[in-house]
Design a protein around this motif. Structure first.
Motif, mmCIF file in Angstrom:
data_model
loop_
_atom_site.group_PDB
_atom_site.id
_atom_site.type_symbol
_atom_site.label_atom_id
_atom_site.label_comp_id
_atom_site.label_asym_id
_atom_site.label_seq_id
_atom_site.Cartn_x
_atom_site.Cartn_y
_atom_site.Cartn_z
ATOM 1 N N UNK A 43 0.824 -1.208 0.000
ATOM 2 C CA UNK A 43 0.000 0.000 0.000
ATOM 3 C C UNK A 43 0.855 1.254 0.000
ATOM 4 N N UNK A 44 2.060 1.155 0.540
ATOM 5 C CA UNK A 44 2.948 2.310 0.606
ATOM 6 C C UNK A 44 3.944 2.355 -0.545
ATOM 7 N N UNK A 45 3.856 1.405 -1.461
ATOM 8 C CA UNK A 45 4.777 1.340 -2.584
ATOM 9 C C UNK A 45 4.155 2.041 -3.789
ATOM 10 N N UNK A 46 4.863 3.010 -4.348
ATOM 11 C CA UNK A 46 4.387 3.728 -5.524
ATOM 12 C C UNK A 46 5.004 3.069 -6.755
ATOM 13 N N UNK A 47 4.196 2.347 -7.518
ATOM 14 C CA UNK A 47 4.718 1.618 -8.665
ATOM 15 C C UNK A 47 5.258 2.544 -9.747
ATOM 16 N N UNK A 48 4.829 3.787 -9.762
ATOM 17 C CA UNK A 48 5.383 4.736 -10.736
ATOM 18 C C UNK A 48 6.872 4.938 -10.476
ATOM 19 N N UNK A 49 7.255 5.011 -9.222
ATOM 20 C CA UNK A 49 8.671 5.172 -8.880
ATOM 21 C C UNK A 49 9.452 3.902 -9.182
ATOM 22 N N UNK A 50 8.838 2.742 -8.936
ATOM 23 C CA UNK A 50 9.531 1.476 -9.198
ATOM 24 C C UNK A 50 9.741 1.272 -10.701
ATOM 25 N N UNK A 51 8.766 1.653 -11.505
ATOM 26 C CA UNK A 51 8.936 1.565 -12.957
ATOM 27 C C UNK A 51 10.046 2.501 -13.432
ATOM 28 N N UNK A 52 10.071 3.691 -12.863
ATOM 29 C CA UNK A 52 11.128 4.642 -13.239
ATOM 30 C C UNK A 52 12.509 4.089 -12.901
ATOM 31 N N UNK A 53 12.618 3.412 -11.756
ATOM 32 C CA UNK A 53 13.919 2.845 -11.382
ATOM 33 C C UNK A 53 14.312 1.722 -12.329
ATOM 34 N N UNK A 54 13.333 0.967 -12.821
ATOM 35 C CA UNK A 54 13.622 -0.113 -13.751
ATOM 36 C C UNK A 54 14.059 0.441 -15.106
ATOM 37 N N UNK A 55 13.390 1.475 -15.569
ATOM 38 C CA UNK A 55 13.798 2.113 -16.827
ATOM 39 C C UNK A 55 15.216 2.640 -16.709
ATOM 40 N N UNK A 56 15.534 3.246 -15.583
ATOM 41 C CA UNK A 56 16.887 3.750 -15.357
ATOM 42 C C UNK A 56 17.904 2.603 -15.394
ATOM 43 N N UNK A 57 17.562 1.484 -14.762
ATOM 44 C CA UNK A 57 18.468 0.337 -14.755
ATOM 45 C C UNK A 57 18.666 -0.216 -16.161
ATOM 46 N N UNK A 58 17.586 -0.269 -16.945
ATOM 47 C CA UNK A 58 17.692 -0.776 -18.307
ATOM 48 C C UNK A 58 18.583 0.084 -19.181
ATOM 49 N N UNK A 59 18.415 1.387 -19.098
ATOM 50 C CA UNK A 59 19.256 2.279 -19.891
ATOM 51 C C UNK A 59 20.689 2.291 -19.388
#
Length: 321
Positions: free
Chosen positions: A38-54
């Motif tokens: 409930x306290x996890x913002x998936x928008x931030x987690x997706x952004x971190x994954x995109x950063x890791x991919x690039x």
């Protein structure tokens, strides 16, 4: 999935995931899980994954393919490179990347879309870029698509590559339309008390049922029926978006038999995201039999059904007689 090996051919499971989380217990464990998510913002987690991919693409450009990938690969990674069988494990991948003439000499991409599991520990990225391979006729730089499945121990930890497929593509796809790119939702429906082992088995089962439907009803209807509303594949150097378009793209002659066997699977502890890797066979009758391998990402729908959201593959050698 069988991917449109029809691109190149007609124009040209169970992973014992050592790093996976243990099954959830009922009661207080479920409450704790729900509270954490409930306290996890998936928008931030997706952004971190995109950063890791690039960042991985940049590391490859600086360090080289072998060093860059091996630093990012999980110990049980599944690497799907054209013209070879599925490469299982970081050690085997390192041997392939450093000593096999069929290994890529360059890889580069930009992440175009990403999504993550509800607990932020698994996710996938679609990327487009280029790859250089030498298949005996000289090194050739080709436009390419990349589907990568990622895993990490907990939100905030480093992402590692659990599965990756490289598909030599055609012209630029033109990007993702609304509803098919990176979601902008903060949360997704939770599936508490998930038994990861059961979910891995369920993914192997649904993928096998997918193949059975392809044999019984034709590949086109099967690809349409098992796709999520936001399902994405690749064919003819272009992304294919949505069940209807996927069904149309994968429609083949009624006499053709397209089937596959899922060999590996994994699922997030939150029970809403996972993947399968397997081997496919295209029986085109008088035109011959061709072989491919695939990585398919599955997302559990609000109904509780698994449907694929991403699918990509490439060719493999004919099995030994």
């Amino acid at each position: 999935m069988r991917h449109l090996i029809l691109i190149g051919l007609l124009a040209g499971a169970a992973m014992a995931c050592n790093d996976a989380a243990a099954p959830r217990d009922a009661g207080s464990a479920a409450l704790s899980e729900a509270s954490d998510q409930a306290h996890l913002d998936l928008r931030q987690e997706r952004a971190s994954l995109i950063e890791a991919g690039n960042a991985l693409s940049s590391a490859i450009g600086t360090q080289g393919v072998a060093a860059g990938l091996n630093a990012a690969f999980a110990s049980d990674v599944l690497f799907l490179s054209p013209r070879v069988n599925v490469i299982s494990g970081r050690a085997a991948a390192a041997t392939f990347l450093t000593g096999d003439p069929l290994a890529p000499s360059t890889l580069q991409w930009s992440v175009e879309a990403a999504d993550v599991s509800n607990d932020g520990t698994q996710g996938y990225t679609w990327s487009e870029g280029s790859a250089t391979y030498d298949f005996g006729t000289g090194a050739l730089l080709r436009p390419s698509f990349f589907l990568t499945y990622w895993r990490r121990s907990a939100p905030g930890a480093d992402w590692t590559v659990a599965g990756m497929v490289v598909s030599l593509g055609g012209p630029s796809s033109g990007g993702f339309p609304a509803g098919f790119g990176t979601p902008d939702t903060k949360h997704r429906r939770d599936f508490p008390n998930t038994d990861v082992t059961e979910q891995r088995a369920a993914l192997l089962s649904v993928d096998a049922a997918f193949s059975a439907a392809s044999v019984a009803n034709g590949s086109g209807p099967a690809f349409e029926a098992f796709a999520a509303p936001n399902g994405v594949g690749v064919g003819g150097g272009q992304y294919i978006f949505g069940p209807a378009a996927l069904g149309e793209a994968f429609t083949s002659d009624p006499t053709d038999i397209i089937s596959w066997v899922p060999r590996f699977s994994d699922a997030a502890a939150s029970g809403d995201l996972g993947f399968t890797v397997g081997e496919a066979t295209f029986d085109f009758g008088q035109f011959g039999t061709f072989y491919s391998k695939y990585l398919t990402v599955w997302q559990k729908q609000d109904t509780g059904e698994w449907r694929y959201v991403a699918d990509l593959g490439n060719n493999r050698p004919a099995p030994a007689p």
